[in-house]
Scaffold this motif. Structure first.
Motif, PDB file in Angstrom:
ATOM      1  N   SER A  35       1.832   0.691  13.588  1.00  0.00           N
ATOM      2  CA  SER A  35       3.090   0.121  13.060  1.00  0.00           C
ATOM      3  C   SER A  35       3.960  -0.398  14.203  1.00  0.00           C
ATOM      4  O   SER A  35       4.708  -1.354  14.045  1.00  0.00           O
ATOM      5  CB  SER A  35       3.849   1.159  12.236  1.00  0.00           C
ATOM      6  OG  SER A  35       4.434   2.140  13.079  1.00  0.00           O
ATOM      7  N   PHE A  45       1.434  -4.708   9.893  1.00  0.00           N
ATOM      8  CA  PHE A  45       1.207  -3.336   9.433  1.00  0.00           C
ATOM      9  C   PHE A  45       1.903  -3.177   8.092  1.00  0.00           C
ATOM     10  O   PHE A  45       3.015  -3.656   7.900  1.00  0.00           O
ATOM     11  CB  PHE A  45       1.808  -2.341  10.435  1.00  0.00           C
ATOM     12  CG  PHE A  45       1.850  -0.922   9.909  1.00  0.00           C
ATOM     13  CD1 PHE A  45       0.779  -0.066  10.119  1.00  0.00           C
ATOM     14  CD2 PHE A  45       2.950  -0.458   9.187  1.00  0.00           C
ATOM     15  CE1 PHE A  45       0.803   1.231   9.614  1.00  0.00           C
ATOM     16  CE2 PHE A  45       2.977   0.845   8.686  1.00  0.00           C
ATOM     17  CZ  PHE A  45       1.908   1.683   8.899  1.00  0.00           C
ATOM     18  N   ILE A  46       1.259  -2.498   7.161  1.00  0.00           N
ATOM     19  CA  ILE A  46       1.970  -2.141   5.932  1.00  0.00           C
ATOM     20  C   ILE A  46       1.580  -0.729   5.529  1.00  0.00           C
ATOM     21  O   ILE A  46       0.408  -0.348   5.600  1.00  0.00           O
ATOM     22  CB  ILE A  46       1.729  -3.146   4.779  1.00  0.00           C
ATOM     23  CG1 ILE A  46       2.629  -2.784   3.582  1.00  0.00           C
ATOM     24  CG2 ILE A  46       0.263  -3.207   4.371  1.00  0.00           C
ATOM     25  CD1 ILE A  46       2.733  -3.848   2.524  1.00  0.00           C
ATOM     26  N   GLN A  47       2.584   0.048   5.189  1.00  0.00           N
ATOM     27  CA  GLN A  47       2.307   1.364   4.607  1.00  0.00           C
ATOM     28  C   GLN A  47       2.277   1.189   3.099  1.00  0.00           C
ATOM     29  O   GLN A  47       3.285   0.878   2.474  1.00  0.00           O
ATOM     30  CB  GLN A  47       3.369   2.373   5.025  1.00  0.00           C
ATOM     31  CG  GLN A  47       3.034   3.762   4.498  1.00  0.00           C
ATOM     32  CD  GLN A  47       3.972   4.815   5.047  1.00  0.00           C
ATOM     33  OE1 GLN A  47       4.254   4.848   6.237  1.00  0.00           O
ATOM     34  NE2 GLN A  47       4.469   5.672   4.179  1.00  0.00           N
ATOM     35  N   MET A  48       1.105   1.374   2.520  1.00  0.00           N
ATOM     36  CA  MET A  48       0.928   1.156   1.089  1.00  0.00           C
ATOM     37  C   MET A  48       1.365   2.386   0.301  1.00  0.00           C
ATOM     38  O   MET A  48       1.727   3.406   0.870  1.00  0.00           O
ATOM     39  CB  MET A  48      -0.522   0.792   0.790  1.00  0.00           C
ATOM     40  CG  MET A  48      -0.957  -0.530   1.400  1.00  0.00           C
ATOM     41  SD  MET A  48      -0.007  -1.965   0.794  1.00  0.00           S
ATOM     42  CE  MET A  48      -0.744  -2.189  -0.836  1.00  0.00           C
ATOM     43  N   GLU A  49       1.282   2.300  -1.016  1.00  0.00           N
ATOM     44  CA  GLU A  49       1.782   3.376  -1.879  1.00  0.00           C
ATOM     45  C   GLU A  49       0.799   4.542  -2.005  1.00  0.00           C
ATOM     46  O   GLU A  49       1.177   5.616  -2.455  1.00  0.00           O
ATOM     47  CB  GLU A  49       2.158   2.830  -3.259  1.00  0.00           C
ATOM     48  CG  GLU A  49       1.092   1.991  -3.962  1.00  0.00           C
ATOM     49  CD  GLU A  49       1.122   0.521  -3.544  1.00  0.00           C
ATOM     50  OE1 GLU A  49       1.759   0.190  -2.525  1.00  0.00           O
ATOM     51  OE2 GLU A  49       0.499  -0.292  -4.250  1.00  0.00           O
ATOM     52  N   ASP A  50      -0.438   4.339  -1.653  1.00  0.00           N
ATOM     53  CA  ASP A  50      -1.430   5.414  -1.635  1.00  0.00           C
ATOM     54  C   ASP A  50      -2.674   4.889  -0.910  1.00  0.00           C
ATOM     55  O   ASP A  50      -2.718   3.729  -0.503  1.00  0.00           O
ATOM     56  CB  ASP A  50      -1.772   5.930  -3.048  1.00  0.00           C
ATOM     57  CG  ASP A  50      -2.238   4.824  -3.989  1.00  0.00           C
ATOM     58  OD1 ASP A  50      -2.860   3.865  -3.508  1.00  0.00           O
ATOM     59  OD2 ASP A  50      -2.005   4.927  -5.207  1.00  0.00           O
ATOM     60  N   ILE A  52      -5.617   4.439  -2.140  1.00  0.00           N
ATOM     61  CA  ILE A  52      -6.367   3.481  -2.962  1.00  0.00           C
ATOM     62  C   ILE A  52      -5.887   2.074  -2.616  1.00  0.00           C
ATOM     63  O   ILE A  52      -6.677   1.158  -2.373  1.00  0.00           O
ATOM     64  CB  ILE A  52      -6.127   3.758  -4.472  1.00  0.00           C
ATOM     65  CG1 ILE A  52      -6.551   5.180  -4.836  1.00  0.00           C
ATOM     66  CG2 ILE A  52      -6.829   2.729  -5.330  1.00  0.00           C
ATOM     67  CD1 ILE A  52      -6.150   5.591  -6.250  1.00  0.00           C
ATOM     68  N   ALA A  53      -4.557   1.943  -2.583  1.00  0.00           N
ATOM     69  CA  ALA A  53      -3.957   0.649  -2.268  1.00  0.00           C
ATOM     70  C   ALA A  53      -4.223   0.257  -0.817  1.00  0.00           C
ATOM     71  O   ALA A  53      -4.455  -0.921  -0.518  1.00  0.00           O
ATOM     72  CB  ALA A  53      -2.455   0.694  -2.535  1.00  0.00           C
ATOM     73  N   ALA A  56      -7.672  -1.139  -0.696  1.00  0.00           N
ATOM     74  CA  ALA A  56      -7.706  -2.449  -1.364  1.00  0.00           C
ATOM     75  C   ALA A  56      -7.058  -3.503  -0.470  1.00  0.00           C
ATOM     76  O   ALA A  56      -7.551  -4.629  -0.349  1.00  0.00           O
ATOM     77  CB  ALA A  56      -6.995  -2.382  -2.714  1.00  0.00           C
ATOM     78  N   SER A  57      -5.960  -3.122   0.183  1.00  0.00           N
ATOM     79  CA  SER A  57      -5.224  -4.109   0.986  1.00  0.00           C
ATOM     80  C   SER A  57      -6.045  -4.573   2.188  1.00  0.00           C
ATOM     81  O   SER A  57      -5.981  -5.744   2.548  1.00  0.00           O
ATOM     82  CB  SER A  57      -3.874  -3.547   1.441  1.00  0.00           C
ATOM     83  OG  SER A  57      -4.031  -2.627   2.513  1.00  0.00           O
TER      84      SER A  57
END
Lengths: 370, 281
Positions: A35, A45-50, A52-53, A56-57
């Motif tokens: 990050s 950088f992205i912090q996804m919601e879980d 799984i995401a 996928a990202s």
């Protein structure tokens, strides 16, 4: 720096410019480091919601043309399995780091284990091949992360780094070579008429060239069984052809993918087989046993999947015993036993996780079987 | 057919969306009376007339009947896993911000298994256009209850009627931070197409709910023939722009509100990231 930080630096050196993550002990430091560093080098950088995401990202990021990565530990690895399967099926290059901790379930979050090895091989549903590496030090995780990206680009497949809490959190000296000394590979790019392009028609090494979204190829990418064009085909024949392609690009290139390190195998009567942090235990155990006059060798699995079956089978022909050292109740031990095919007894030095295995435990077993 | 007759048969006219459809994949899987095709062609028409660079435009779908849309569009198209179209699309957009990314999927996919991803993408104001074909049930698997199935409606997994309340999708989108929200039925193709075009051209997270019939799996069990559903779309809907967001339940025993509900501006995920996280030279 720590193993986790070295992993992140290795990814950057490999050309990784997209990281989709989710915090989890003991892998969080990889996300934290990415990050901070990714925006400095023009990445995202992205912090996804879980998780799984997150998984996928990074597949999306890879199809946008980026080298993409995520990092997690057991519970997150479980959640990623769904889209790891999509990555395998759609032949999407990406790197997934599992800094293993004790399971099952939430287990011992801050303590190390090597008990996700079979999950790495078989965790997503269906038949498939996977590539997984296991580093034993901070310096090695730096280089292996680069290798993981190179293999994923070369074979258009997700590649795992199966490290552990101990390597991840240990601070060691890491030498980062100048950028021009680091070899980075990119997925083969298509050429020729765009309207006749076939997304999954294999090239020389069994791998099809891969365009990025927006380049005018109008690709169709699906997790359904598909033909060379990428179109879904609901037939037994199409399934056979697709699976044949997916498996052969790995199976036909085992010599290129499987990396091992041999220590004193020539005169060895007992051979230790290990990987990751337990390789350090095994090295110490081998050296101490030799000092005691026992002819002990050590085969280190750098690539854990695909499994070094031929090397183990050859050893099984001539040694008194094989001893697998790993922080679990016997996972790669099963593979060693299978590859040895009854030619030599196979033993396990392992435990339920939470601490490193001490060389004394290994030596005790060596003495028993020598 | 005799040769002369064959020569006299006029060449069938080209479909106006021919250049955007993978005609080698036709016939499609959608049932007679299904609403997805209408919503799909509205989306394609909107893309075509929007003036966007179609080479830089992608469609991402999840799993389900609507999820098959990505397989029929002649663009870079991604048919992902169940519920995961939005996080995949997020990676695609962040990996190359020059891409225009349209998510086309169903209500089961986007709002049950994928619900968490929807609210977070809206919260971040990811620059995506999400088109949800809402047919009130899981059609692909034979008509099970969804997060959008009306209270008391019958499905194969609610044989005595749905005991649960459905989502009010525009309210959810608005509360999560979407900058554009609209709802139409497949009967309102002109308005639908215009709104999709607006949504595609708008920066930020846009959401369009399209009500479409599923006569085979939903209608059959709820005494609703295809035409009756369309009649309901005509007679029991009212167009109201900027309404009370909590008045937007889909309840055809009362009136269902259609229209453009939200159209506002706030910085997108990428704009915020660039401003906050990148070192300015």
């Amino acid at each position: 720096m720590t193993g986790d930080e070295a992993c992140a630096e290795g990814a950057l050196a490999a050309g990784c410019r997209f990281f989709g993550g989710y915090p989890i002990t003991p892998a969080t430091e990889i996300a934290e480091h990415m990050s901070k560093r990714l925006p400095e080098v023009g990445g995202t950088f992205i912090q996804m919601e879980d998780e799984i995401a997150a998984m996928a990202s990074i597949l999306g990021g890879a199809w946008a043309g980026q080298k993409s990565m995520t990092a997690t530990s057991g519970p997150g690895f479980s959640l990623m399995m769904e889209n790891i399967g999509l990555g395998v099926c759609t032949e999407t290059p990406c790197v997934v780091v599992n800094v293993q901790r004790v399971g099952p379930s939430t287990g011992l979050p801050t303590m190390g284990a090597q008990a996700d090895m079979m999950q790495a091989r078989w965790g997503s549903h269906g038949d498939y091949r996977i590539i997984a590496l296991a580093p034993m030090s901070a310096q090695e995780i730096f280089f292996q992360t680069i290798t993981a990206f190179n293999l994923s680009e070369r074979y258009r497949t997700p590649v795992f780094i199966m490290t552990d809490e101990i390597v991840g959190h240990m601070s060691e000296k890491v030498i980062i070579p100048p950028a021009d000394r680091i070899i980075t590979e990119w997925r083969p790019k298509p050429s020729g008429r765009k309207d006749r392009f076939l997304l999954y028609k294999p090239g020389k090494n069994g791998v099809a060239p891969m365009p990025a979204a927006g380049e005018g190829y109008n690709v169709h990418v699906t997790g359904l069984t598909h033909d060379e064009k990428g179109y879904p085909v609901m037939s037994v024949e199409a399934q056979e052809q697709m699976m044949d392609r997916l498996c052969r690009k790995i199976d036909d290139n085992l010599d290129d993918i499987i990396m091992t390190e041999a220590h004193h195998l020539d005169d060895a009567e007992v051979v230790l087989v290990s990987y990751g942090i337990s390789a350090r235990t095994s090295l110490a155990a081998m050296q101490q046993s030799r000092a005691m006059g026992m002819k002990v060798g050590f085969l280190r699995l750098i690539t854990v999947w695909p499994f070094a079956q031929r090397q183990i089978a050859a050893l099984a022909e001539r040694v008194k015993a094989l001893v697998t050292v790993e922080i679990n109740l016997g996972q790669m031990h099963l593979e060693v036993t299978r590859a040895a095919a009854g030619k030599t007894p196979c033993h396990l030095v392992g435990h339920a996780g939470g601490t490193i295995i001490s060389p004394d435990q290994v030596i005790a077993t060596i003495k028993e079987v020598y | 057919m005799p040769a002369t007759a064959r020569n006299l048969t006029p060449k069938s006219p080209e479909h106006p969306l021919e250049d955007l459809i993978r005609s080698d994949r036709i016939p499609h899987i959608w049932c007679p009376g299904c609403g997805i095709g209408t919503a799909f062609s509205a989306a394609l028409t909107a893309m075509k007339t929007s003036g966007l660079d179609l080479q830089k435009t992608c469609m991402v779908s999840g799993i389900g009947c609507s999820g098959r849309a990505a397989g029929y569009v002649k663009l870079d198209s991604f048919h992902t896993t169940h519920g995961r179209a939005i996080p995949f699309a997020t990676g695609l957009k962040l990996g190359n911000p020059a891409l225009n990314v349209v998510v086309f999927s169903g209500d089961g996919d986007l709002f049950a298994i994928g619900g968490n991803h929807f609210i977070h993408a809206a919260r971040r104001n990811m620059d995506l256009t999400v088109i949800c074909l809402n047919n009130l049930n899981y059609g692909m698997t034979g008509g099970q209850v969804a997060a959008t199935t009306p209270f008391h409606a019958r499905t194969t997994t609610t044989p005595s009627g749905n005991p649960d309340a459905p989502f009010n999708l525009p309210l959810l989108a608005w509360a999560s931070g979407a900058t554009y929200v609209a709802r139409w039925t497949i009967l309102h193709t002109r308005e639908l197409t215009e709104c999709i075009q607006k949504a595609i051209l708008k920066n930020g997270f846009s959401f369009i709910e399209v009500l479409g019939p599923c006569p085979i799996n939903y209608g059959r069990r709820n005494k609703e023939k295809s035409l009756q559903t369309l009649k309901m779309y005509q007679e029991r809907t009212i167009i109201r722009n900027n309404p009370q967001m909590d008045d937007l339940d889909v309840d055809f025993t009362k009136q269902v509100v259609l229209g453009e509900f939200v159209d506002k501006d706030r910085p997108t995920c990428i704009e915020n990231y660039d401003k906050t996280c990148r070192i300015l030279e």
